[in-house]
Design a protein around this motif. Structure first.
Motif, mmCIF file in Angstrom:
data_model
loop_
_atom_site.group_PDB
_atom_site.id
_atom_site.type_symbol
_atom_site.label_atom_id
_atom_site.label_comp_id
_atom_site.label_asym_id
_atom_site.label_seq_id
_atom_site.Cartn_x
_atom_site.Cartn_y
_atom_site.Cartn_z
ATOM 1 N N LYS A 260 0.829 -1.201 0.000
ATOM 2 C CA LYS A 260 0.000 0.000 0.000
ATOM 3 C C LYS A 260 0.868 1.257 0.000
ATOM 4 N N GLU A 261 1.913 1.267 0.810
ATOM 5 C CA GLU A 261 2.809 2.425 0.862
ATOM 6 C C GLU A 261 3.523 2.623 -0.473
ATOM 7 N N CYS A 263 2.438 1.730 -3.348
ATOM 8 C CA CYS A 263 1.411 2.212 -4.281
ATOM 9 C C CYS A 263 1.374 3.734 -4.291
ATOM 10 N N TYR A 264 1.298 4.353 -3.134
ATOM 11 C CA TYR A 264 1.178 5.810 -3.061
ATOM 12 C C TYR A 264 2.491 6.493 -3.433
ATOM 13 N N GLU A 270 -4.742 3.606 -5.790
ATOM 14 C CA GLU A 270 -5.237 2.441 -5.066
ATOM 15 C C GLU A 270 -4.265 1.281 -5.222
ATOM 16 N N PRO A 271 -4.041 0.503 -4.154
ATOM 17 C CA PRO A 271 -3.147 -0.659 -4.262
ATOM 18 C C PRO A 271 -3.588 -1.659 -5.329
#
Length: 300
Positions: A260-261, A263-264, A270-271
């Motif tokens: 998730k991290e 991804c950003y 969004e992942p």
């Protein structure tokens, strides 16, 4: 604290200035003075040339293990991840220098350096040096001269001489690459492609859209796409996507950020979108790729 990719800043452990040439043996003797273990993948913020004069081994650059036997040159561009193999028998030289050093009073050398010697989008970072036309002997002689000039204590015009010798080295390499048809020589569109490549390096996490780069470079999509395909065999979008995949791989392999991290950090909202993109490009999900790398590291 999260484990991140280690960015290695230029450190001159041997003297002053923005340029270093040393033997491989002396380089490893000073390894404790660097901010990263040289056998651990790390990202350079400067340029490096590694010349193995003999022996055999492996040098790792961006998820590829390059095997060498005999004389072989490696060009590591700033921004790339690389790692040395622990090899006590390795002999040769290491040269590293800042971009500022190469830009000082050397007209055209910076573009030659980016476009031909260190351009990993166009050329392999490895260049084996054969015995043909005394190439190996000449390369060793050139590095010897650079090393001895660098070792002189505060001699007059030293920086100018070393910069000139570096220019000779790059021309020497260009001659070998030209004979091997490694790159398109003096292509009229190389400036446009180089600008595209540099902009993607800077803006890859901001935009993956081809039109964004066309607008920034003030060129039509048809023109930019044609140039990109001529140099790389890929469309602009494919070239952008390949560069983004490499950055995601770097995060997955060498950081402990969550997916998730990552991804950003890489510009996705969004992942699931990053996962779909990554799997479409590599055949693996980010989790599967990370597990594969972890297994390979355990075997090593």
């Amino acid at each position: 604290m999260k484990k991140e990719i280690v960015n290695v800043e230029f450190v001159n452990c041997f003297s002053q200035g923005e340029f270093v040439v040393t033997t491989i043996a002396d380089f490893f003797a000073k390894e404790s003075e660097y901010n990263v273990h040289p056998y651990t993948p790390h990202r350079l913020t400067f340029f490096a040339i590694v010349f193995f004069t003999s022996g055999k081994g492996i040098h790792s650059i961006d998820f590829t293990d390059f095997e060498y036997e005999g004389a072989s040159l490696f060009f590591i561009c700033k921004g790339q991840l690389h790692a040395f193999e622990k090899n006590e028998d390795a002999q040769g030289y290491v040269i590293y220098f800042t971009e500022e050093f190469i830009n000082k009073n050397v007209k055209g050398l910076s573009d030659k350096l980016y476009y031909k010697m260190f351009n990993y989008a166009l050329n392999s970072p490895q260049l084996p040096i054969s015995e043909e036309d005394n190439a190996r002997k000449d390369a060793i002689s050139l590095f010897d001269i650079m090393y001895h000039e660098y070792s002189r204590p505060d001699d007059i015009c030293q920086e100018e001489i070393i910069r000139g010798l570096l220019g000779v080295l790059l021309s020497f390499v260009e001659r070998i690459q030209t004979k091997n048809n490694v790159f398109l020589s003096d292509h009229q569109a190389h400036g446009l492609f180089l600008n595209l490549q540099k902009m993607i390096e800077d803006k890859i996490f901001e935009s993956r859209m081809s039109n964004y780069y066309c607008e920034q470079l003030n060129v039509s999509y048809k023109k930019l796409n044609s140039v990109c395909k001529e140099f790389t065999g890929m469309t602009v979008r494919q070239f952008i996507d390949a560069r983004l995949v490499l950055e995601i791989k770097r995060f997955l392999a060498h950081c402990d950020f969550s997916i998730k991290e990552i991804c950003y950090k890489t510009g996705f909202d969004e992942p699931t979108n990053m996962t779909k993109f990554f799997k479409s490009q590599t055949g693996l999900s980010p989790k599967e790729f990370r597990q594969t790398i972890a297994k390979e590291n355990k075997k090593a």
